[in-house]
Design an enzyme around this catalytic site. Structure first.
Site, PDB file in Angstrom:
ATOM      1  N   ASP A  27      17.656  63.285 -62.268  1.00  0.00           N
ATOM      2  CA  ASP A  27      18.736  63.615 -62.909  1.00  0.00           C
ATOM      3  C   ASP A  27      18.058  64.123 -64.383  1.00  0.00           C
ATOM      4  OD1 ASP A  27      21.489  63.758 -64.205  1.00  0.00           O
ATOM      5  OD2 ASP A  27      21.034  61.876 -65.548  1.00  0.00           O
ATOM      6  N   TYR A  59      21.720  69.244 -69.639  1.00  0.00           N
ATOM      7  CA  TYR A  59      21.840  70.349 -68.834  1.00  0.00           C
ATOM      8  C   TYR A  59      23.183  71.159 -69.095  1.00  0.00           C
ATOM      9  CZ  TYR A  59      17.903  69.561 -65.678  1.00  0.00           C
ATOM     10  OH  TYR A  59      16.172  69.229 -65.134  1.00  0.00           O
ATOM     11  N   CYS A  90      22.706  64.324 -60.068  1.00  0.00           N
ATOM     12  CA  CYS A  90      23.115  65.021 -61.274  1.00  0.00           C
ATOM     13  C   CYS A  90      24.297  65.772 -60.965  1.00  0.00           C
ATOM     14  CB  CYS A  90      22.184  65.793 -62.168  1.00  0.00           C
ATOM     15  SG  CYS A  90      22.643  66.734 -63.481  1.00  0.00           S
ATOM     16  N   ASN A  91      25.623  65.566 -61.431  1.00  0.00           N
ATOM     17  CA  ASN A  91      26.409  66.518 -61.022  1.00  0.00           C
ATOM     18  C   ASN A  91      26.567  67.929 -61.433  1.00  0.00           C
ATOM     19  OD1 ASN A  91      29.191  64.709 -59.989  1.00  0.00           O
ATOM     20  ND2 ASN A  91      27.962  63.415 -61.511  1.00  0.00           N
ATOM     21  N   THR A  92      25.928  68.295 -62.621  1.00  0.00           N
ATOM     22  CA  THR A  92      25.614  69.759 -62.900  1.00  0.00           C
ATOM     23  C   THR A  92      24.540  70.232 -62.290  1.00  0.00           C
ATOM     24  OG1 THR A  92      26.334  68.580 -65.324  1.00  0.00           O
ATOM     25  CG2 THR A  92      25.310  70.718 -65.141  1.00  0.00           C
ATOM     26  N   CYS A 200      30.270  62.920 -64.045  1.00  0.00           N
ATOM     27  CA  CYS A 200      28.789  62.900 -64.812  1.00  0.00           C
ATOM     28  C   CYS A 200      28.114  61.653 -64.562  1.00  0.00           C
ATOM     29  CB  CYS A 200      28.844  63.291 -66.139  1.00  0.00           C
ATOM     30  SG  CYS A 200      27.290  63.373 -67.096  1.00  0.00           S
TER      31      CYS A 200
HETATM   32  N1  DGL Z   1      24.002  63.122 -65.507  1.00  0.00           N
HETATM   33  C1  DGL Z   1      24.302  64.753 -65.435  1.00  0.00           C
HETATM   34  C2  DGL Z   1      25.383  65.055 -64.799  1.00  0.00           C
HETATM   35  O1  DGL Z   1      25.824  64.244 -63.778  1.00  0.00           O
HETATM   36  C3  DGL Z   1      24.418  65.116 -67.024  1.00  0.00           C
HETATM   37  C4  DGL Z   1      24.311  66.420 -67.075  1.00  0.00           C
HETATM   38  C5  DGL Z   1      23.815  67.036 -68.643  1.00  0.00           C
HETATM   39  O2  DGL Z   1      22.567  66.684 -68.776  1.00  0.00           O
HETATM   40  O3  DGL Z   1      24.649  67.414 -69.200  1.00  0.00           O
HETATM   41  O4  DGL Z   1      26.027  65.870 -64.564  1.00  0.00           O
END
Ligand code: DGL
Length: 294
Positions: A27, A59, A90-92, A200
């Site tokens: 992540d 991210y 990590c969704n992003t 997220c």
């Molecule tokens: N845990 C990440 C997600 O699921 C966070 C992304 C980030 O770092 O902004 O998107």
């Protein structure tokens, strides 16, 4: 759809890993620990290696090329450590780079996506809130999810600016955080939402804080358990499941930052007193430019 799995394996190169090899989980920071918790519960015999790219989190405030660059570099590093499969927790990173990573890495992988489909299935008021990073919400993948599964539901999409940073510093309850969360959630409640998608992987750590604001007016959709199940199916499909039962090994934790927050969160969330090793994972966008060295 909650996740994305590699359709074929291995696309190129490297020999098939053995079943005792670890699963890599990655992540931008600490959020993937919420996924790691579910994976440990579902697959207790699997060895796990977790990388938090906390030096470069969040991210969600980065450009697309930077996210793809870091995701590839960390995926390749995990392959070099012998990982037999990868969870992009990590969704992003999934939204921006899963296609590229799937094409280039020689191991099967699972990504994560906001639970639009389950939310549309359970919402009675047909109004659903989504909290996710700005990058996830503006991605083509997320727009496709909405087109495919929203049906007659109205989705209120709110970028969670500031929430990842709060979790990264282990702030899950401060008055400032509660005020920020309330500013995101109240408009959803006012619009009649009865369901909230946590898009997220950092946000499940804010579960209690969210509950303290919305009570039981919102049903919370968190996809970590579904991701763990998808990983199980993927390992089975590729005959990569660890031949258990084995002594329960602790996950190995790595961080590109100092790792102190990760250690604290692993202790409170996973009840693991984990050593977090610092790791440097260079990538095209994070290497010093030659002009900087001159
Ligand atoms: N845990 C990440 C997600 O699921 C966070 C992304 C980030 O770092 O902004 O998107």
């Amino acid at each position: 759809m909650l996740f994305e799995a590699s359709p074929s394996f291995p696309p190129t190169g490297r020999a098939v890993a053995d079943t005792s090899a670890p699963v890599g989980v990655f992540d931008s920071g600490l959020g993937g620990l919420s996924v790691l918790r579910a994976v440990r519960a579902a697959l207790p015999d699997e060895r796990l290696v977790y990388v938090a790219d906390s030096l470069y989190a969040p991210y969600g405030e980065r450009d697309d090329d930077f996210i793809a660059d870091r995701t590839m570099a960390i995926g390749e590093w995990l392959v070099s450590q012998g990982a037999k499969a990868l969870v992009v927790a990590c969704n992003t990173a999934t939204a921006q780079s899963i296609a590229l990573v799937r094409e280039r890495l020689p191991i099967p992988l699972v990504g994560v996506e906001p639970g639009v489909k389950p939310a549309a299935l359970v919402s009675k008021t047909r109004v659903v809130g989504v909290l996710a990073t700005a990058v996830t919400l503006r991605s083509a993948r997320f727009q496709t999810l909405l087109e495919r599964y929203a049906g007659d539901c109205r989705f209120i999409c709110q970028p969670g600016h500031g929430l990842v940073q709060a979790v990264e510093r282990c702030d899950t309850h401060s008055p400032e955080l509660l005020a920020l969360l309330a500013s995101y959630l109240r408009p959803m409640l006012d619009a009649g939402a009865d369901t909230l998608v946590l898009g997220c992987t950092h946000y499940p750590f804010l579960d209690e804080a969210i509950r303290s604001i919305v009570g039981d007016r919102l049903q919370i959709i968190d996809t970590s358990v579904a991701i763990a199940r998808q990983l199980e199916r993927l390992l089975d499909a590729h005959r990569l499941r660890a031949a258990g039962p084995s002594p329960r090994a602790l996950p190995r934790f790595y961080s590109t930052a100092d790792g102190e927050s990760q250690r604290q969160l692993a202790a409170s969330l996973l009840q693991i007193d984990a050593r977090v090793e610092h790791v440097v994972i260079p990538s095209r966008r994070t290497r010093p430019l030659e002009s900087d060295l001159a």
